[in-house]
Design an enzyme around this catalytic site. Structure first.
Site, PDB file in Angstrom:
ATOM      1  N   GLU A 195      40.989   3.194 -57.864  1.00  0.00           N
ATOM      2  CA  GLU A 195      41.783   4.423 -57.787  1.00  0.00           C
ATOM      3  C   GLU A 195      43.243   4.079 -57.509  1.00  0.00           C
ATOM      4  O   GLU A 195      44.159   4.613 -58.130  1.00  0.00           O
ATOM      5  CB  GLU A 195      41.231   5.335 -56.686  1.00  0.00           C
ATOM      6  CG  GLU A 195      41.968   6.653 -56.565  1.00  0.00           C
ATOM      7  CD  GLU A 195      41.533   7.484 -55.355  1.00  0.00           C
ATOM      8  OE1 GLU A 195      40.460   7.218 -54.792  1.00  0.00           O
ATOM      9  OE2 GLU A 195      42.298   8.401 -54.994  1.00  0.00           O
ATOM     10  N   HIS A 248      42.045   6.032 -46.219  1.00  0.00           N
ATOM     11  CA  HIS A 248      41.584   6.485 -47.527  1.00  0.00           C
ATOM     12  C   HIS A 248      40.141   6.014 -47.788  1.00  0.00           C
ATOM     13  O   HIS A 248      39.281   6.787 -48.206  1.00  0.00           O
ATOM     14  CB  HIS A 248      42.551   5.959 -48.591  1.00  0.00           C
ATOM     15  CG  HIS A 248      42.268   6.420 -49.980  1.00  0.00           C
ATOM     16  ND1 HIS A 248      42.849   5.860 -51.084  1.00  0.00           N
ATOM     17  CD2 HIS A 248      41.445   7.395 -50.439  1.00  0.00           C
ATOM     18  CE1 HIS A 248      42.402   6.464 -52.167  1.00  0.00           C
ATOM     19  NE2 HIS A 248      41.553   7.403 -51.806  1.00  0.00           N
ATOM     20  N   GLU A 300      37.859   7.940 -45.600  1.00  0.00           N
ATOM     21  CA  GLU A 300      37.625   9.284 -46.154  1.00  0.00           C
ATOM     22  C   GLU A 300      36.503   9.241 -47.187  1.00  0.00           C
ATOM     23  O   GLU A 300      35.634  10.110 -47.237  1.00  0.00           O
ATOM     24  CB  GLU A 300      38.932   9.798 -46.773  1.00  0.00           C
ATOM     25  CG  GLU A 300      38.831  11.110 -47.520  1.00  0.00           C
ATOM     26  CD  GLU A 300      39.453  11.050 -48.895  1.00  0.00           C
ATOM     27  OE1 GLU A 300      38.702  11.191 -49.884  1.00  0.00           O
ATOM     28  OE2 GLU A 300      40.693  10.836 -48.994  1.00  0.00           O
ATOM     29  N   HIS A 301      36.499   8.187 -48.020  1.00  0.00           N
ATOM     30  CA  HIS A 301      35.434   8.056 -49.019  1.00  0.00           C
ATOM     31  C   HIS A 301      34.102   7.712 -48.348  1.00  0.00           C
ATOM     32  O   HIS A 301      33.070   8.246 -48.719  1.00  0.00           O
ATOM     33  CB  HIS A 301      35.770   6.935 -50.006  1.00  0.00           C
ATOM     34  CG  HIS A 301      36.706   7.349 -51.090  1.00  0.00           C
ATOM     35  ND1 HIS A 301      36.322   7.367 -52.408  1.00  0.00           N
ATOM     36  CD2 HIS A 301      37.994   7.749 -51.062  1.00  0.00           C
ATOM     37  CE1 HIS A 301      37.343   7.755 -53.152  1.00  0.00           C
ATOM     38  NE2 HIS A 301      38.373   7.996 -52.362  1.00  0.00           N
TER      39      HIS A 301
HETATM   40 ZN   LIG Z   1      40.281   8.501 -53.199  1.00  0.00          ZN
END
Ligand SMILES: [Zn+2]
Length: 1014
Positions: A202, A101, A104-105
């Protein structure tokens, strides 16, 4: 699944005029197309291994493998202009640090060719993409986009591929996107250290959302071995274990071409795709055996297991003693067994959905809960697929009873099987969905294929739905087949988990304590040198965030590369009996679509308050000719189901006027049109709402469904609540769709006798379901010869005995005027982050200033709000948008600091005055482009002219608006900013969350609302 844009920026871009428009997916029949490449041949380093014509979707599938890197490539050639491209990787971590994750960012923070922070967000303004996103699932990460413009498509392809294969993965970006320790006052070395980071925040948000917490824990527990035992998005308590070097190492092993899958769809040439990916990237890699990313099938359990967890209390939910959930799940077949998964999908429909299904009858109609929970259904997105049935809002004392009902129900299905006509209705649903030209066809195929492809499943066979469906038809009709399946998959299946979840008032405290302990341990172990580094990096990061960036390296569409791709829809207006009709002949692939608007002007306030509940129950009771079970069978055997929604729309040129009503909709295969219209006639001849038990149960289920989703889309709730302080159309919406409605319904559920609810529902039905109160729209193919006869027949039936020939259905309601004082509403909620909003009334859609304000909203989103609210202040998102009637909205999403954000909103025009040099040609053009991105979204065939039907927005008005957007000048932006957004303008504000103590500053009267459960 964590989706980068899905929940903040895309949702922020959401605009009613474009939200329903996606690809047209028009099928022009081209029977014999020359094939691009034959099996066994090579092209640009790729060997073509398979080519298949997929008849049901009129497309050709090409499967290729890169000879050197062994990258798999799927191209679906189809005459659809909304082209899709995606690159994906199997990402299977063996820890909960959230590496995939965070990766991905971080890959989207700059790459070799495009060393720009957040090129992805920047490309939002430099492109006409119809979709852009990056998504992390439990075992894969993929980067899809779609566009109708080929230059744009190639631009995006370059940025995407460079981002995933050649990212910079700089340390500062890792700190910003992942996690870091930072001084609460960056300049002050002696101030406390705290955890910060975009993904860190998040995931804190995601873990406070009860539904996603339950889903996450359930998968971790039922599939404990290997990657599914961990949190791929990242557990906030484990994220701080991730190091920058581990992230880089993970990238080199998982984002390798040998571990990647590339997809393209549409009518752009495949050749150019292959040439580019091969030359720029794949040819430069040696093969790396991706065995490290393979997911092994889960070893099956010898006996069932159970588990208990806790969650936060939902302040806006049912009484605490009822806020429990239970889920009973079974591990089913491997995802690569495509017939098994297809069959189980049908089975789960038969068992779970609608009043004829076994679990609905045994569990839901028992009325011991708030209905199925979000885990219920068949999950075929991971290697070991899962069947789950579960309930929410159920007393803990009923858990045992639920378990025995589930077992009895399975025994009963095993013994008795399914009714033949029930099976037929489920099969019909499958057939209709194949014909229905879904607006995002190429993207939907990608989303459906990706999980299967990820485990090397037979994707081309999975596309041949008709042959799967034919086998299913004959199997399901065989009682022995059903008996065996139930026995094998359920009764004798020991890989079964029963999980319960109870609310704990201390849930947040426990998390906060654990986080504080985590922090203390970490801080204690820091050396002096590390402390110094933290301080320095904190300062460095804040400088880097504020630094102006040169975006020239990023590709951008040019004005002459944009073409107007829409034409006026071929609609006809006529009247049948007293019903105004809008007719549109379109390329609907043998499906006929119906929409209607029913006026509700005639209702009083108490009745209007119950309208949303009315839409929920209107099609669920006995009608004149059918009991509710038979009626449901009739509906699902012939149609897509009946849509019933609230409809409130602002007048596009009369400020302060609005229309309130209901929208009804359905579609069917052409041959079933008479039946579909007969079904609506049944509804119009008034359902019988006298079944008290059923009404009670539906009220409970309805109320339980209401507070879901508040955390997921808190910013829309915040904007809605803020708007209700300044406009009466929004006050009305707040009463029907906002948190206000949640609270009202709980009051009604608690205090009103069910007979009174029944009586009101009955009155609403009697007063609104009339032919005199309807306008209707139809979309149909030119092959549907009986269409006009059928529509006339329907209108005659509805208008029988009606003399009122008044055809003007639109009854515009005048707004009441509000006192112009600045008010704020603080909606108390026990969540660790906030959602903020500020709204200012401006001018309606047809005013010449509207287009200027619209462009301004995009300009300040990307140049002012995004950099400050997201990049500097750590919110997940922030932006501005304009509603149809010209309310200017500011919002922030998952925001750690509400006071600062509200000040940022207030300071817009001062900021603009100081930064007029930012309003240059390029920035202005980018702001326009992002508006065109919304306006030029392809329109599905069945949606053509619907803006006119629903909102009074014609093609000509739309076209004028588009021209005005293109004509906006730099001076216009500065002028409207000062004219409408200065600090002293009348406004409304809202904060959802804990808020902050200093909220009350700034000349605003704040009112606080808190939920009934503390
Ligand atoms: Zn995210």
């Amino acid at each position: 699944m964590y989706s980068r844009l899905h929940k903040c920026a895309r949702a922020g871009l959401h605009h009613r005029l474009t939200s329903q428009h996606y690809s047209t997916g028009i099928l022009k029949k081209k029977e014999s197309q020359p094939r691009l490449i034959q099996p066994g041949k090579t092209l640009h380093g790729f060997l073509c291994t398979e080519v298949e014509h997929i008849k049901e979707y009129n497309m050709t599938a090409y499967f290729l493998v890169h000879e050197k890197a062994k990258t798999e490539y799927l191209h679906l050639e189809r005459d659809d202009s909304n082209n899709v491209f995606s690159v994906g990787f199997r990402t299977t971590p063996l820890d909960s640090m959230g590496t995939p994750h965070i990766l991905e960012h971080t890959v989207l923070c700059g790459s070799e060719k495009y060393p720009v922070r957040d090129p992805f967000f920047k490309m939002l303004n430099r492109s006409l993409a119809t979709f852009m996103n990056a998504l992390t699932g439990p075992d894969y990460t993929f980067y899809p986009f779609s566009s109708q413009n080929e230059i744009d498509y190639r631009n995006l392809q370059k940025v995407y591929l460079d981002a995933v294969f050649k990212p910079n993965l700089a340390r500062l970006d890792f700190l910003q996107e992942g996690w870091r320790l930072e001084h609460s006052n960056i300049e002050d070395k002696s101030s406390d250290l705290t955890f910060k980071g975009v993904v860190y925040n998040e995931m804190k948000g995601a873990f406070s959302e009860t539904g996603s917490l339950f889903g996450q824990k359930f998968i971790n527990t039922i599939l404990p071995e290997g990657t599914y035992g961990y949190v791929s998005g990242g557990d906030p308590l484990h994220i701080p274990e991730l190091t920058h070097s581990f992230l880089k190492d993970f990238h080199s092993r998982y984002y390798h071409p040998s571990n990647s899958r590339i997809y393209s769809y549409g009518n752009f040439p495949l050749d150019a795709n292959l040439k580019f990916v091969n030359e720029a990237y794949l040819s430069k890699y040696a093969y790396l055996d991706p065995k490290h990313s393979i997911v092994q099938p889960q070893p099956r359990w010898k006996s069932p297991k159970r588990s208990e967890i806790t969650c936060r209390v939902d302040q806006y939910g049912v009484p605490i003693e009822k806020q429990n959930q239970i889920a009973i799940g079974y591990v089913m077949s491997d995802i690569t067994n495509i017939y098994e998964t297809f069959m189980t999908l049908a089975l789960s429909e038969l068992m779970i959905i609608g009043p004829n299904s076994a679990f609905y009858k045994s569990l839901i109609e028992k009325n011991i809960s708030g209905g199925y929970n979000s885990l219920t259904g068949y999950d075929n997105q991971i290697r070991d697929t899962l069947f789950v049935v579960g309930l929410k809002d159920v007393e803990a004392s009923k858990f045992e009873m639920v378990e025995s009902i589930v077992n009895q129900t399975l025994e009963k299905i095993h013994k008795e099987g399914f009714e033949k006509d029930h099976i037929e209705s489920v099969l019909h649903g499958f057939e209709l969905s194949i014909k229905h030209q879904s607006p995002k066809f190429g993207l939907n195929l990608l989303f459906n294929l990706m999980p299967l492809w990820n485990h090397n499943g037979p994707i081309l066979n999975a596309l041949k739905v008709n042959s799967l469906l034919n086998q299913l038809k004959s199997d399901l009709m065989d009682p022995k087949f059903v008996k065996n399946v139930i026995e094998k998959n359920f009764i004798q299946n020991n890989h079964k988990l029963t999980m319960t979840m109870k609310p704990d008032p201390k849930f947040d405290d426990l998390f906060n304590e654990a986080e504080a302990r985590n922090l203390a341990t970490r801080v204690k172990s820091l050396t002096e040198k590390q402390k110094e580094d933290i301080y320095k990096e904190g300062v460095e990061l804040s400088v880097a965030q504020k630094k102006a960036q040169s975006l020239e390296v990023l590709p951008c569409l040019k004005i002459d590369e944009i073409t107007l791709n829409k034409t006026a829809p071929p609609i006809k207006h006529t009247v049948s009996e007293t019903i105004p009709l809008q007719l549109c002949e379109a390329n609907t692939n043998g499906v006929t679509y119906f929409k209607g608007v029913i006026g509700t002007d005639c209702l009083d306030e108490a009745q209007k308050e119950l309208l949303p509940f009315f839409t929920y129950v209107a099609t669920k009771f006995d009608t004149k000719s059918y009991n509710y079970r038979d009626f449901d069978k009739y509906v699902s055997k012939t149609t897509s189901g009946l849509g019933f929604l609230n409809h409130i729309t602002e007048h596009i040129d009369q400020h302060g006027q609005y229309e309130q009503g209901l929208v009804i909709s359905s579609h069917c295969l052409d041959e079933y049109l008479p039946k579909m219209m007969d079904i609506w006639s049944e509804i119009f001849s008034k359902p019988d709402f006298s079944n008290t038990e059923r009404m009670k149960m539906l009220l409970n289920n309805y109320c339980s469904s209401l507070s879901n989703g508040v955390i997921d889309s808190g910013h829309t709730y915040a904007m809605q609540a803020a708007r209700s302080l300044i406009s009466s159309v929004d006050e009305c919406k707040e009463h029907l769709m906002g948190l206000h409605h949640v609270i009202t319904m709980q009051e009604i559920q608690k205090k009103q006798p069910i007979e009174q609810v029944q009586a009101t529902v009955d009155q609403i039905s009697k007063m609104t379901l009339n032919g005199t109160n309807l306008r209707a729209a139809f979309h149909y193919c030119n092959t549907n010869a009986d269409i006009h006869l059928c529509i006339d027949h329907f209108c005659k039936r509805l208008c029988k005995g009606v003399d009122n020939k008044d055809m003007n259905r639109i009854n515009w309601i005048d707004s009441r005027t509000f006192p112009k004082d600045n008010r704020g509403i603080h909606i108390q909620m026990n969540i660790p982050v906030n959602f903020c909003a500020k709204v200012i009334p401006t001018v309606p859609y047809t005013d010449p200033d509207y287009a200027k304000l619209r462009v301004l909203s995009r300009f300040i989103t990307s140049k002012y709000l995004h950099p400050i609210v997201r990049e500097q202040n750590g919110a997940y998102g922030g932006g501005a948008m304009l509603t149809l009637d010209g309310v200017f909205n500011y919002y922030s999403y998952r925001d750690p600091n509400s006071r600062v954000t509200l000040d940022v909103f207030d300071e817009t025009s001062e900021w603009m005055t100081k930064n007029t040099e930012l309003v240059d040609d390029q920035n202005l053009f980018e702001a326009k482009l992002s508006i065109l991105q919304q306006m030029d979204q392809p329109i599905a065939e069945y949606m053509k002219g619907i803006d006119l039907f629903l909102f009074g927005l014609s093609y000509d008005i739309w076209k004028t608006q588009r021209e005005r957007v293109l004509a906006v000048t730099k001076e216009d932006l500065i002028e409207v900013c000062n004219k409408y957004l200065s600090r002293d303008k009348w406004s409304g504000k809202c904060v959802i969350g804990e808020g902050s103590k200093d909220l009350k500053e700034g000349g605003v009267t704040w009112e606080t609302i808190s939920g009934p459960q503390q």
